[in-house]
Design a protein around this motif. Structure first.
Motif, mmCIF file in Angstrom:
data_model
loop_
_atom_site.group_PDB
_atom_site.id
_atom_site.type_symbol
_atom_site.label_atom_id
_atom_site.label_comp_id
_atom_site.label_asym_id
_atom_site.label_seq_id
_atom_site.Cartn_x
_atom_site.Cartn_y
_atom_site.Cartn_z
ATOM 1 N N ARG A 259 0.840 -1.211 0.000
ATOM 2 C CA ARG A 259 0.000 0.000 0.000
ATOM 3 C C ARG A 259 0.873 1.258 0.000
ATOM 4 O O ARG A 259 0.622 2.212 -0.748
ATOM 5 N N SER A 260 1.931 1.261 0.824
ATOM 6 C CA SER A 260 2.837 2.426 0.885
ATOM 7 C C SER A 260 3.567 2.603 -0.446
ATOM 8 O O SER A 260 3.802 3.732 -0.897
ATOM 9 N N PHE A 261 3.931 1.475 -1.078
ATOM 10 C CA PHE A 261 4.634 1.530 -2.361
ATOM 11 C C PHE A 261 3.756 2.188 -3.421
ATOM 12 O O PHE A 261 4.199 3.091 -4.140
ATOM 13 N N TYR A 262 2.491 1.757 -3.494
ATOM 14 C CA TYR A 262 1.577 2.359 -4.475
ATOM 15 C C TYR A 262 1.342 3.843 -4.170
ATOM 16 O O TYR A 262 1.254 4.673 -5.082
ATOM 17 N N ARG A 263 1.252 4.169 -2.886
ATOM 18 C CA ARG A 263 1.037 5.564 -2.500
ATOM 19 C C ARG A 263 2.232 6.420 -2.916
ATOM 20 O O ARG A 263 2.076 7.531 -3.411
ATOM 21 N N LYS A 264 3.445 5.852 -2.726
ATOM 22 C CA LYS A 264 4.656 6.575 -3.115
ATOM 23 C C LYS A 264 4.686 6.813 -4.624
ATOM 24 O O LYS A 264 5.018 7.917 -5.090
ATOM 25 N N LEU A 265 4.320 5.794 -5.391
ATOM 26 C CA LEU A 265 4.291 5.955 -6.846
ATOM 27 C C LEU A 265 3.289 7.015 -7.272
ATOM 28 O O LEU A 265 3.530 7.773 -8.224
#
Length: 332
Positions: A259-265
């Motif tokens: 979830r954090s990875f997608y948010r960062k992208l």
């Protein structure tokens, strides 16, 4: 659709080298060399037939071993370059799992570890099998391992051949220096576990140049990439070499939740699927225009299991086939 079992046509060089050393000429080899001079692969059954003909002409016990031991890293194409550039044998074998279809696509490959040994296993996916071809494969792999590690003394612990036993099996243990069995359901090469972490001392300038070109291509995928994007791009490129890089695996490598990875992208207005596509596209164009890699090798470097999947994707991106793109853009 299953691809026809095939091998790199450059392997014909091994037979040519063997015959030259023994002052033997063979018409079928000459014809195949001409036929496949400009093709990267040849049908496996033609390779099998040629080996059988050479054996009938020159009946030498364990003939395939003497052909296979002439193998050099370049005979396995990108596998050889990866071998020479990896830090140790364990890292190389992890690459080998994905790139093994380049060597031959008539068997699935796996590695089994035990307490003091490990096994390279080829499970046949075609009904027929060839003892001579298996001998070339086993001795070729052994030769490559010895050469990339610069350890000619490395010896197998046991070999299990998956073809029918030849009429005379007595020379095999002496030639290979280990127990040899036949009629196994899987072709197996057993080696000491301790060699897995031996360092690979050599480097390969061809691959180093290619990796430099990769880095240059990556910088073109996203304008003004910051540290996070650079790290992410390099991670994706490295993971492409061993298969399809899932978002979950990438997030784990970055010590982030999915979830954090997608948010960062999303802060970069990026979709993961678009990022993968852009990186693959740039790398594909670099490989096609600045290297002599075959389409099969490029496909595997980009994480595709088959050349056909890569070709379809590339045509979707660029509206021309990879071969057409290379003809009009090749820089050498």
């Amino acid at each position: 659709m299953t691809e026809m079992p095939s091998i790199p046509s450059v392997l014909l060089e091994l037979i040519a080298k063997y015959l030259q050393r023994n002052n033997i000429s063979n018409f079928q080899l000459d014809e195949l060399t001409k036929q496949y001079a400009h093709q990267s692969r040849m049908p496996l059954y033609k390779w099998w037939n040629l080996l059988e003909e050479i054996y009938q002409q020159h009946p030498t016990p364990v003939l395939g071993h003497y052909i296979g031991e002439l193998a050099e890293p370049h005979h396995i194409h990108i596998l050889g370059y990866l071998a020479l550039s990896n830090p140790d044998l364990n890292n190389f074998l992890n690459c080998f799992k994905n790139f093994q279809p380049i060597l031959q696509n008539s068997a699935s490959f796996s590695i089994v570890q035990k307490e003091d040994s490990f096994c390279m296993c080829w499970t046949p996916v075609v009904h027929k099998n060839s003892q001579l071809s298996n001998e070339v494969l086993i001795s070729g792999v052994l030769s490559t391992i010895r050469k990339i590690l610069q350890r000619p003394e490395i010896a197998p612990l046991k070999i299990e051949f998956s073809a029918i036993a030849p009429a005379d099996t007595t020379p095999y243990p002496q030639v290979y220096g280990c127990p040899v069995i036949f009629d196994s359901e899987v072709l197996r090469l057993w080696l000491p576990l301790e060699i897995l972490h031996l360092p690979i001392p050599s480097s390969d300038p061809y691959l180093r140049k290619l990796l430099d070109q990769q880095a240059e291509a990556l910088l073109n995928t996203i304008p003004n990439p910051d540290t996070f994007l650079k790290d992410l791009q390099l991670l994706i490129v490295n993971m492409l070499k061993i298969g399809e890089p899932s978002a979950e695996n990438i997030a784990n490598q970055l010590n982030m939740s999915l979830r954090s990875f997608y948010r960062k992208l999303s802060t970069y207005n990026l979709q993961y699927s678009d990022l993968i596509k852009n990186i693959r596209s740039e790398l594909a164009k670099t490989y096609l225009t600045k290297s002599a890699l075959s389409l099969t090798e490029i496909a595997l470097l980009l994480g595709y299991a088959e050349q056909s999947a890569f070709s379809r994707a590339f045509k979707h991106w660029e509206h021309v086939s990879p071969s057409e793109y290379r003809k009009t853009h090749f820089l050498a």
